[in-house]
Motif scaffolding. Structure first.
Motif, PDB file in Angstrom:
ATOM      1  N   VAL A  71     -24.369  -5.291 -62.591  1.00 50.74           N
ATOM      2  CA  VAL A  71     -25.506  -4.486 -63.040  1.00 50.74           C
ATOM      3  C   VAL A  71     -26.692  -4.646 -62.103  1.00 50.74           C
ATOM      4  N   SER A  72     -26.929  -5.880 -61.636  1.00 45.19           N
ATOM      5  CA  SER A  72     -28.066  -6.129 -60.739  1.00 45.19           C
ATOM      6  C   SER A  72     -27.885  -5.402 -59.412  1.00 45.19           C
ATOM      7  N   LEU A  73     -26.690  -5.466 -58.840  1.00 47.26           N
ATOM      8  CA  LEU A  73     -26.430  -4.778 -57.573  1.00 47.26           C
ATOM      9  C   LEU A  73     -26.538  -3.267 -57.735  1.00 47.26           C
ATOM     10  N   ALA A  74     -26.046  -2.763 -58.857  1.00 40.44           N
ATOM     11  CA  ALA A  74     -26.131  -1.313 -59.086  1.00 40.44           C
ATOM     12  C   ALA A  74     -27.577  -0.876 -59.254  1.00 40.44           C
ATOM     13  N   ASP A  75     -28.408  -1.738 -59.851  1.00 42.80           N
ATOM     14  CA  ASP A  75     -29.797  -1.388 -60.090  1.00 42.80           C
ATOM     15  C   ASP A  75     -30.569  -1.200 -58.790  1.00 42.80           C
ATOM     16  N   ILE A  76     -30.168  -1.908 -57.732  1.00 39.83           N
ATOM     17  CA  ILE A  76     -30.838  -1.765 -56.433  1.00 39.83           C
ATOM     18  C   ILE A  76     -30.004  -0.951 -55.457  1.00 39.83           C
ATOM     19  N   GLY A  77     -28.948  -0.318 -55.954  1.00 38.51           N
ATOM     20  CA  GLY A  77     -28.126   0.536 -55.101  1.00 38.51           C
ATOM     21  C   GLY A  77     -27.275  -0.212 -54.099  1.00 38.51           C
ATOM     22  N   ARG A  78     -26.898  -1.471 -54.423  1.00 35.52           N
ATOM     23  CA  ARG A  78     -26.129  -2.273 -53.479  1.00 35.52           C
ATOM     24  C   ARG A  78     -24.739  -2.639 -54.006  1.00 35.52           C
ATOM     25  N   LEU A  79     -24.278  -1.969 -55.041  1.00 36.84           N
ATOM     26  CA  LEU A  79     -22.941  -2.242 -55.565  1.00 36.84           C
ATOM     27  C   LEU A  79     -21.915  -1.607 -54.633  1.00 36.84           C
ATOM     28  N   GLU A  80     -21.186  -2.439 -53.919  1.00 33.93           N
ATOM     29  CA  GLU A  80     -20.241  -1.946 -52.922  1.00 33.93           C
ATOM     30  C   GLU A  80     -18.883  -1.666 -53.562  1.00 33.93           C
TER      31      GLU A  80
END
Length: 371
Positions: free
Chosen positions: A198-207
């Protein structure tokens, strides 16, 4: 005491003074240009003027020049004040709100000024939007910290208590205790991974690791893996998927499906769940349906937000972290799609809508239903 630096200049005063100086300069330049032009004309063509004509200003000319200059100064000063009011007041509002935010009042906003022109009005609106997002971000950070501490407290307390009991000789380190400890560790590991997702997706960094996935085989393998958990919870699972090759991250897909299944096991009545995949007009649609009781209407809007849990869930046996559906939304968004919820009568359907620009379809006239 919090000492504030005073502004080095007052924009309104400087703008008014500049307008007055422009007016004076314009009047003086006009009179000078007028008399220079007449002086040149007298020397070039004196026959056009009376013999006693002089280009030098007379007393009346100087008086008129003084009156016109005074009127110009007054008019330019008035215009300067009007213009500066339209420009400076919004800036003062933004500065006041910025100082309040700097002092810790994140609810401070700049008041709109009706006379403000488009650019300064937009500045006020953009500042207020930024302040609102800052306040929301700070509130979310506090909420996240509290929720994370709450979710970590229970498994850590259990682990500490059991291990302390083993150390004191109260519990025997047998297979059942080990399985219980491992289940708590697994829960912690999943919570950490959900938070990371969720944290990575929130900053657009979910690979994502996108590959061409045989969706029929993928769903069948996942269903077989989940069968013991479903049987223990007295649920069934029916999978329906036509042959299709989809480009997606298979690991993230399984994570999203696990979150949907966990949500159903926590909140739905025991029933046969229906996992269905199909190609819709906007791409791939993967849905997990159950037989209710459904999501209350008041909770639907915030259903996929982080740590979103209804009052009924908080007051009953519900042990979920409130992250599951947020993880589903994060994974769907990373694929360029979204998660959605629909209710048809007593049936609830949680959907993953994934656009598939490079989708390779191998549909056959009749689809297969997997047991």
């Amino acid at each position: 005491m919090n000492m504030r630096r005073q502004p080095r200049f007052d924009l309104s005063r400087h703008l008014t003074l500049a307008m007055a100086m422009v007016a004076v300069g314009t009047v003086v330049f006009s009179f000078l240009a007028f008399y220079v032009a007449y002086t040149v004309a007298i020397h070039i063509a004196p026959q056009l003027f009376p013999p006693d004509y002089s280009a030098l200003p007379s007393g009346w000319d100087l008086a008129i020049m003084g009156v016109v200059t005074a009127m110009g100064i007054a008019l330019s000063g008035w215009l300067g004040l009007r213009i500066s009011r339209c420009i400076v007041l919004p800036m003062h509002e933004v500065a006041r709100a910025a100082r309040a935010i700097a002092d810790g009042d994140l609810s401070a906003r700049a008041n709109p000024v009706l006379e403000a022109p488009g650019e300064t009005a937009m500045l006020v609106a953009d500042f207020n939007t930024m302040a609102a997002r800052l306040e929301k971000g700070a509130h979310n950070a506090i909420s996240w910290n509290a929720q994370i501490a709450h979710e970590l407290r229970t498994p850590l307390t259990i682990l500490k208590g059991r291990l302390q009991g083993v150390s004191d000789g109260v519990f025997a380190m047998d297979e059942a205790l080990l399985r219980g400890l491992l289940s708590q560790v697994d829960g912690l590991a999943r919570l950490v991974e959900d938070l990371r997702c969720v944290s990575l997706a929130d900053i657009g960094r979910l690979e994502l690791r996108l590959t061409d996935v045989d969706l029929t085989q993928e769903l069948a393998e996942w269903a077989a893996l989940m069968q013991p958990t479903l049987t223990k919870a007295q649920f069934g699972l029916h999978v329906s998927c036509p042959p299709v090759i989809a480009r997606l991250d298979a690991g993230r897909l399984r994570q999203a499906l696990l979150a949907l299944l966990d949500n159903a096991l926590h909140y739905a009545h025991p029933c046969t769940l229906r996992l269905e995949a199909a190609l819709g007009p906007n791409g791939l649609e993967i849905a997990l349906g159950d037989q209710g009781p459904g999501v209350p209407e008041a909770q639907v809007e915030a259903l996929f937000e982080v740590f979103s849990r209804g009052a009924s869930a908080q007051n009953t046996h519900r042990t979920g972290s409130g992250l599951g559906l947020a993880v589903v939304q994060a994974i769907a968004s990373a694929h360029g799609g979204k998660a959605a919820y629909h209710r048809d009568g007593t049936q609830s359907r949680f959907l993953l809508l994934l656009p598939q620009p490079a989708l390779v379809s191998t549909f056959v006239p009749t689809g297969e239903n997997l047991p």
